[in-house]
Scaffold this motif. Sequence first.
Motif, short mmCIF file in Angstrom:
data_model
loop_
_atom_site.label_atom_id
_atom_site.label_comp_id
_atom_site.label_asym_id
_atom_site.label_seq_id
_atom_site.Cartn_x
_atom_site.Cartn_y
_atom_site.Cartn_z
N LYS A 42 49.43 46.02 46.98
CA LYS A 42 50.32 45.26 46.18
C LYS A 42 50.07 43.97 45.85
O LYS A 42 49.75 43.13 46.52
CB LYS A 42 51.85 45.52 46.91
N GLY A 43 50.37 43.54 44.29
CA GLY A 43 50.20 42.10 44.08
C GLY A 43 48.63 41.99 43.72
O GLY A 43 48.27 40.85 42.99
N ARG A 44 47.90 42.86 43.97
CA ARG A 44 46.69 42.72 43.37
C ARG A 44 45.99 43.75 42.66
O ARG A 44 45.15 43.58 41.55
CB ARG A 44 45.48 42.69 44.70
N PHE A 45 46.45 45.12 42.64
CA PHE A 45 46.16 46.26 41.70
C PHE A 45 47.40 46.26 40.63
O PHE A 45 48.63 46.04 41.07
CB PHE A 45 46.08 47.36 42.44
N THR A 46 47.18 46.87 39.46
CA THR A 46 48.25 47.08 38.68
C THR A 46 48.01 48.47 37.84
O THR A 46 46.62 48.78 37.35
CB THR A 46 48.22 46.01 37.44
N ILE A 47 48.81 49.34 37.94
CA ILE A 47 48.61 50.64 37.37
C ILE A 47 49.23 50.80 36.05
O ILE A 47 50.38 49.99 35.94
CB ILE A 47 49.02 51.96 38.36
N SER A 48 48.70 51.16 34.88
CA SER A 48 49.14 51.48 33.60
C SER A 48 48.92 52.72 33.07
O SER A 48 47.96 53.39 33.51
CB SER A 48 49.05 50.13 32.79
N GLN A 108 43.94 48.36 37.03
CA GLN A 108 43.34 47.11 37.09
C GLN A 108 43.43 46.70 38.30
O GLN A 108 44.23 46.40 39.17
CB GLN A 108 43.99 45.97 36.16
N MET A 109 42.03 46.28 38.91
CA MET A 109 41.99 45.76 40.33
C MET A 109 41.46 44.45 40.46
O MET A 109 40.37 44.14 39.87
CB MET A 109 40.92 46.64 41.09
N ASN A 110 42.24 43.50 40.84
CA ASN A 110 41.88 41.99 41.05
C ASN A 110 41.79 41.59 42.50
O ASN A 110 42.38 42.27 43.24
CB ASN A 110 42.78 41.08 40.37
N SER A 111 40.98 40.51 42.67
CA SER A 111 41.04 39.91 44.06
C SER A 111 40.28 41.22 45.09
O SER A 111 40.89 41.27 46.08
CB SER A 111 42.10 39.29 44.59
N LEU A 112 39.24 41.68 44.41
CA LEU A 112 38.87 42.83 45.35
C LEU A 112 38.07 42.37 46.82
O LEU A 112 37.64 41.40 46.88
CB LEU A 112 37.77 43.65 44.59
N ARG A 113 38.43 43.04 47.54
CA ARG A 113 37.75 42.94 48.86
C ARG A 113 36.91 44.20 49.33
O ARG A 113 37.00 45.13 48.75
CB ARG A 113 39.12 43.07 49.84
N PRO A 114 36.05 43.78 50.35
CA PRO A 114 35.18 44.95 51.07
C PRO A 114 35.91 46.18 51.18
O PRO A 114 35.41 47.31 51.08
CB PRO A 114 34.35 44.26 52.09
N GLU A 115 37.13 45.96 52.00
CA GLU A 115 37.77 47.33 52.35
C GLU A 115 38.46 47.94 51.13
O GLU A 115 38.95 48.94 51.46
CB GLU A 115 38.99 46.79 53.30
N ASP A 116 38.31 47.42 50.10
CA ASP A 116 38.56 48.46 48.73
C ASP A 116 37.62 49.17 48.40
O ASP A 116 37.82 50.06 47.52
CB ASP A 116 38.98 47.32 47.54
N THR A 117 36.24 49.34 49.34
CA THR A 117 35.37 50.05 48.60
C THR A 117 35.59 51.67 49.12
O THR A 117 36.22 51.89 50.14
CB THR A 117 34.21 49.66 49.58
N ALA A 118 35.62 52.39 48.00
CA ALA A 118 36.10 53.81 48.15
C ALA A 118 35.72 54.52 46.88
O ALA A 118 35.42 54.01 45.82
CB ALA A 118 37.67 53.83 48.46
#
Lengths: 107, 116
Positions: free
Chosen positions: B65-71, B82-92
């Motif tokens: 929440k607050g970093r990703f946007t679905i459209s 749309q994925m912003n401010s990506l973190r290592p834990e978003d690896t998938a």
Amino acid sequence: ETVLTQSPATLSMSPGERVTLSCRASQRGSSDLAWYQQKPGQAPRLLIYGASTRATGIPARFSGSGSGTEFTLTISSLQPEDFAMYYCQRYDDWSLTFGGGTKVDLK
Amino acid sequence: QVHLVESGGGVVRPGGSLRLSCAASGIIFSTYAMHWVRQAPGKGLEWVAIIRNDGGYEYYSDSVKGRFTISRDNSKNTLYLQMNSLRPEDTAIYYCANGYRELEGWGQGTLVTVSS
């Protein structure tokens, strides 16, 4: 937030055996409970929805039951192609929650 | 027969951005809610986001929440993330799926790796 706990984590079974997988919810909610099968390198496949309704094309050996906080997936006679991971999932107020999964492997 | 094809995955540095797409065919796309679900390497399934069939409502897991946007663009039968401010834990592996209370059809997934 609902937590779904699946047990056991791993089941070692032989072809032809009856398999029972458990999914327990941390709180009561809807019966919008689904089960998925996932094989290595593949996307999950919907097996059961609404706790007990088989999805299109799913063999009759797969059945689901339960309500409230306790749900069960049963495979009546395990086939070689059924060795896989199984996940439960519940819908609550626009969000989905998945259980941690149960791996059914060959004894 | 539903056919969903994800694209847009790749390697990105922490703090970076990426946009995933999911092209749908074999269904009346505009009648289905759509989801993104991810699976970290060797881990279980994690729900990410849902968007209503008309695009008028969306909801996110707390982890994005607050970093990703679905459209979605119903004229193009395409779903986006749309994925912003990506973190290592978003690896998938990121899967798109159609359905509302349950996920009827799934794409093959696209791998996102967040690493420096």
